[in-house]
Design an enzyme around this catalytic site. Structure first.
Site, PDB file in Angstrom:
ATOM      1  N   ASP A  21      13.857  -6.848 -13.861  1.00 19.81           N
ATOM      2  CA  ASP A  21      13.227  -5.659 -13.288  1.00 19.81           C
ATOM      3  C   ASP A  21      13.664  -4.471 -14.139  1.00 19.81           C
ATOM      4  OD1 ASP A  21      12.346  -3.486 -11.829  1.00 19.81           O
ATOM      5  OD2 ASP A  21      13.666  -3.840 -10.112  1.00 19.81           O
ATOM      6  N   LYS A  84      11.002   4.930 -18.974  1.00 24.75           N
ATOM      7  CA  LYS A  84       9.824   4.253 -18.429  1.00 24.75           C
ATOM      8  C   LYS A  84       8.689   5.237 -18.182  1.00 24.75           C
ATOM      9  CE  LYS A  84       8.780   0.939 -14.712  1.00 24.75           C
ATOM     10  NZ  LYS A  84       9.404   0.183 -13.606  1.00 24.75           N
ATOM     11  N   GLU A 189       5.281  -5.426 -10.300  1.00 24.68           N
ATOM     12  CA  GLU A 189       6.473  -5.319  -9.457  1.00 24.68           C
ATOM     13  C   GLU A 189       6.208  -5.685  -7.998  1.00 24.68           C
ATOM     14  OE1 GLU A 189       7.613  -1.362 -10.376  1.00 24.68           O
ATOM     15  OE2 GLU A 189       8.399  -1.870 -12.351  1.00 24.68           O
ATOM     16  N   ASP A 213       6.161  -0.302  -2.633  1.00 20.30           N
ATOM     17  CA  ASP A 213       7.147  -0.286  -3.721  1.00 20.30           C
ATOM     18  C   ASP A 213       7.279   1.128  -4.281  1.00 20.30           C
ATOM     19  OD1 ASP A 213       8.773  -0.694  -5.876  1.00 20.30           O
ATOM     20  OD2 ASP A 213       7.509  -2.173  -6.871  1.00 20.30           O
TER      21      ASP A 213
END
Length: 621
Positions: A21, A84, A189, A213
């Site tokens: 992850d 990210k 994810e 999420d």
């Protein structure tokens, strides 16, 4: 290493694949353990189950993870986080500039408009692409797993937000390659979290679940059908630029204004002061998930001024009210896209650290009318757990998993009036094959151009061109006679093959469009959906207008062609034919002079032409 199927000191045991992850704020790595029939989270050298997504550069070394975070207060300009949020983006993207003002490190424009991170390392200026920073984090995860497994790890599954566009997914895969990993697959994810949910001990039967999420930098919602060993994605939605960092930024702005007002200075000019304040704002946010109020208290924050402010949970919720409501609205849209209602949802699975926020859980309970939301999975670890299950399945380890995903954006071709005709609607399960039929726009047309587009807007110019090709060899015929079949095939890996075939002659053409090249920029996938919602009313007007104009154009063109042909065959008198052609020419002139007319005007003009201006005999042509 001798033999790829065995590990040092572990006999003939199969070399395992890992699940990673790669989060905005924290990373986590896991591996499937067949003898326990479960995935195991691998702790780092500090004994922590998650690792900060930070890379720091000092005069003597590079630090990754906890070590980087521990020195950020004294070295903020050379400590990189939130990579990210940059990966796969362009420097000119507005969201990049929105973020830059909150970062103490420097981001500059590189070649081809790529954002580049500038730091000082060993007294030299160094430039790093976001992929390089991400590769450093992935290398850290690789090292952590190798320390535990005691052999070299090559194969991995890496997770990304469901709404990452292809450029961002490709960049993530490149980061894996730089880290020395064979990236077996990139998975979403929330899908990984659903796998974790489906593999927990107490799970039985089949359930419809919403995965909520909300991480440090991205927000995803997925509606899935979950069974043990079988995951079917029904719909996805989200915002690639919404997460815990944005909640921190709201509190940071609030505190900066308080400080500046009190001391009549501008503390935002100090990167070190901002970094210290941001850390305290993040701590306060976490505290407010369990406490009604907390205090942000920092000695000598800026120019020897101390800072102290009490922040209540109510104040934090007020600062972020619009963002919280946006999260719930995205959930509602995703359920609608899945063609479900709230009472069909069995569980709401919370993933990501920000899903712990009390107000969000309260809003979710109110929306679904449930007393509790799911706490069967660890919000910080569920994604890595699910990635490890997927990695083991792809690595032919002792685990069975069937995963059906969806395409997040509609795919279609261009039609008359610069409109898009959707062939594969968004949220269609993949693999899939869809077909549609088209025809020629004018007489004796022997070729057609097929453009393949992606997006949700009504007009071609507002969508993204993936590729185009020409189909030739169509026998000459009147417009509207040839039948051209356009077929889209999408594989499990998301590879699109587009083909066109003239059913009369058998002439055909095919191209393969892969998920390569920076297809999308700026907000791209998420912005396309957001814009489609925002401009839905305008888009509907445009579609209706184009259809009305197209109907009028086709009537005029087809009638002129028929009358001219009848005149040549002496089926009607020349004078009568000339009168009809004159009327049609006048209508065509009106059309040319009124291109921006409303749909109702085109419709009225067509009715007037059909039922009042055309002689009765033309209906038999």
């Amino acid at each position: 290493m001798e033999g790829r199927g065995r590990g040092r000191g572990r006999g003939r045991e199969q070399v395992k694949a890992i699940g990673i992850d790669l989060g905005t704020s924290y990373c986590c790595v896991a591996v499937w353990q067949s003898h326990h029939n479960m995935a195991e989270i691998i702790v780092n050298e500090q004994g922590n189950r998650t690792t900060p997504s930070m890379v720091a550069f000092t005069q003597s070394q590079r630090l990754i993870g906890d070590a980087a975070k521990n020195q950020i207060a004294t070295n903020p300009v050379n400590t990189v986080f939130d990579a990210k949020r940059l990966i796969g983006r362009r420097f000119s993207d507005s969201c990049v500039h929105d973020d830059i003002k909150f970062w103490p490190f420097t981001v500059i424009q590189g070649k081809d408009d790529k954002p580049v991170i500038q730091v000082t390392h060993k007294e030299e200026t160094k430039l790093f692409a976001p992929e390089e920073i991400s590769s450093m984090l992935l290398m850290k995860m690789k090292t952590i797993s190798e320390r535990y497994l005691k052999y070299e790890v090559k194969n991995a599954v890496i997770t990304v937000p469901a709404y990452f566009n292809d450029a961002q997914k490709r960049a993530t895969k490149d980061a894996g390659k730089i880290a020395g990993l064979n990236v077996m697959r990139i998975i979403n994810e929330p899908t990984a979290a659903a796998i974790s949910y489906g593999f927990h001990d107490a799970f039985t039967g089949e359930k419809n679940v919403v995965v909520f999420d909300l991480g440090g930098g991205t927000f995803d919602v997925s509606v899935l059908s979950v069974q043990k060993g079988k995951i079917v994605v029904k719909a996805v939605n989200g915002d690639m630029h919404l997460g815990g960092q944005d909640f921190d930024n709201r509190m940071l702005n609030y505190c900066v204004q308080k400080f500046n007002t009190k001391y009549k200075v501008d503390m935002s000019k100090s990167a070190k002061a901002l970094r210290r304040l941001r850390s305290e704002c993040e701590r306060a946010k976490r505290n407010l998930s369990s406490e009604e109020e907390t205090v942000i208290d920092i000695d000598c924050l800026y120019k020897e001024h101390d800072f102290s402010v009490k922040v209540s949970r109510a104040k934090f919720e007020e600062l972020n009210a619009d963002l919280f409501e946006k999260c719930i609205e995205i959930v509602r849209e995703c359920i609608h896209d899945a063609h479900m209602s709230n009472d069909q949802i069995d569980d709401i699975v919370l993933v990501g650290g920000s899903s712990r926020i009390t107000k969000l859980q309260e809003l979710l309970r109110q929306n679904f009318g449930q007393e509790e939301v799911c706490n069967k999975v660890n919000p910080d670890e569920a994604v890595a757990y699910g990635a490890a299950v997927q990695a083991a399945a792809l690595n032919n380890e002792d685990v069975t998993l069937a995963l059906t995903d969806v395409t997040p954006l509609s795919l279609g071709t261009e039609t008359d009036g610069d409109a898009i005709t959707v062939v594969v609607p968004r949220n269609t399960p993949i693999p899939t094959q869809r077909e549609n039929y088209f025809t020629t726009a004018c007489d004796n047309q022997t070729s057609v151009s097929v453009g393949v587009y992606e997006g949700e807007r009504a007009l071609i110019a507002q969508n993204n061109l993936l590729g185009e090709f020409d189909l030739s060899g169509i026998p000459p015929a009147r417009c509207g006679v040839p039948s051209v079949k356009v077929c889209f095939k999408i594989s499990e890996d998301g590879i699109l093959t587009a083909s066109a075939e003239d059913e009369g002659s058998g002439a055909s053409k095919e191209i393969t469009i892969t998920n390569a090249g920076g297809r999308l920029s700026k907000e791209e996938v998420s912005k396309m959906i957001a814009n489609a919602e925002k401009f839905r009313e305008d888009d509907e007007k445009v579609k209706k207008k184009n259809m009305a104009r197209k109907s009028l154009e086709h009537f005029i063109y087809n009638m002129k062609s028929r009358v001219t042909e009848a005149k040549k065959k002496h089926n009607i008198k020349t004078s009568a034919a000339e009168d009809v052609l004159s009327t049609l020419n006048s209508a065509e002139e009106w059309l040319d002079d009124n291109e921006e007319a409303e749909a109702c005007e085109f419709e009225n003009e067509l009715k007037e032409l059909q039922f009042h201006r055309m002689p009765h005999f033309t209906r038999n042509l």
